[in-house]
Design a protein around this motif. Sequence first.
Motif, PDB file in Angstrom:
ATOM      1  N   GLN A   1       1.116  -1.150  -0.138  1.00 38.10           N
ATOM      2  CA  GLN A   1      -0.187   0.032   0.036  1.00 38.10           C
ATOM      3  C   GLN A   1       0.873   1.301   0.037  1.00 38.10           C
TER       4      GLN A   1
ATOM      5  N   ASP B   1     -10.198  -2.089  -4.585  1.00 40.87           N
ATOM      6  CA  ASP B   1      -9.355  -2.535  -3.301  1.00 40.87           C
ATOM      7  C   ASP B   1      -8.396  -3.908  -3.515  1.00 40.87           C
TER       8      ASP B   1
ATOM      9  N   PRO C   1      -6.757  -8.702  -1.640  1.00 43.13           N
ATOM     10  CA  PRO C   1      -7.338  -7.562  -1.279  1.00 43.13           C
ATOM     11  C   PRO C   1      -6.396  -6.773  -0.356  1.00 43.13           C
ATOM     12  N   LYS C   2      -6.489  -5.537  -0.327  1.00 42.72           N
ATOM     13  CA  LYS C   2      -5.578  -4.592  -0.005  1.00 42.72           C
ATOM     14  C   LYS C   2      -5.630  -4.827   1.559  1.00 42.72           C
ATOM     15  N   HIS C   3      -6.526  -5.006   2.424  1.00 39.29           N
ATOM     16  CA  HIS C   3      -6.566  -5.025   3.671  1.00 39.29           C
ATOM     17  C   HIS C   3      -5.781  -6.616   4.141  1.00 39.29           C
ATOM     18  N   ALA C   4      -5.641  -7.450   3.130  1.00 35.63           N
ATOM     19  CA  ALA C   4      -4.944  -8.625   3.636  1.00 35.63           C
ATOM     20  C   ALA C   4      -3.385  -8.582   3.237  1.00 35.63           C
ATOM     21  N   GLU C   5      -2.872  -7.088   3.122  1.00 33.49           N
ATOM     22  CA  GLU C   5      -1.462  -7.232   2.572  1.00 33.49           C
ATOM     23  C   GLU C   5      -0.482  -7.797   3.264  1.00 33.49           C
ATOM     24  N   GLU C   6      -0.549  -7.737   4.712  1.00 38.23           N
ATOM     25  CA  GLU C   6       0.371  -8.354   5.839  1.00 38.23           C
ATOM     26  C   GLU C   6       0.412  -9.758   5.593  1.00 38.23           C
TER      27      GLU C   6
END
Length: 366
Positions: A285, A329, A343-348
Amino acid sequence: MVLFDDYSMLHAVIMAGGSGTRFWPASRKLVPKQLLALSGQRTMIQSTVDRLGDLIPPDRQMIVTNKILAEAVREQLPELPAANVVGEPCKRDTAPCVGLAAAIIKRIDADGTMVVMPSDHVIASPEKFQAALAAAEKLIDEDPTRIVTFGITPTYPAESFGYIQRADEIPADGVSAFRVEKFREKPDRATAESYVDAGTFYWNSGIFLWRASTILDALAKNVPEMSKHLHAIAGAMGTPEFDAVLEREFTAIKGTSIDYAVMESYDNVVMIEAPFPWDDVGSWQALSRLNDPDENGNTVVGSHIGIDTKGSIIMAQEGHTVVTIDVEDLIVVQTADATLVAPKHAEERVREAVKALEERGMTDKL
């Protein structure tokens, strides 16, 4: 033009041994994040050297990296003497890295001051960065036992950064400087929110200045076993046995971070409130902060056709076009032999993908 010729004994140490697993599949073991151009035409390690400007000449710049990356680093930084790219035999975290660099610097400059910095940060104002380094070095000249670091004013309650709690302000040239009350580990969400609300906590930038002799003394006091190995390496410098001694002694070190080994217990630390914009480029991100998104909020590096695509991060290798339809996203990264879609929220969780590849023996994709 030399900007600060009164600061002739300042040395730069750039730590470049990381693997950048959160940037897979673009980042690989042999071409990790610091060797990639994620913003502009220059790679991250080239940009790190560029921002030193004329403050520190190439002969006083040192890169400490993994030995398997040393030649690639030399190719990217041909202006540095080849010997200034030091290859660690194995990964042992930041304290041994710092100690090795300090031992080398002290041998050639007994009173040398070091600025230690990661190779994979983005600092958009090199002039302000150089002026801050000059102010930090003056603080050390006033008290050679000081350690100086830079704190980043937090813009949100980050859980992925360590924090620095400031104490009373001290006089400094052109910058705001404070004694450090305490270093804090990465917090949970509620604790991070309390830090931001307090207004006296800063993100730990991981950039430090100290005399080489000061940090070596601190390591000898706090991690004496590590110090013994570093002392043996220093004793072999300039001899035909150096490479063999480095391999043997460095490998024998039990690795730990410089924060844990020294910073959390050292009682004479000063923090400068960073006057420069800073980004640690910790995950995909970050590309949206480093590159201007298009009218649909998409950050694109490479060739992309988006149909009803919003808020996504797309990276494609040269000669390849990525097409996305009716998505939002997402992170899509295409390379010659692997493609990431998440998905961006799962980048970790990209690290989980790297671990899965290791477990399945797919080392050619790492």
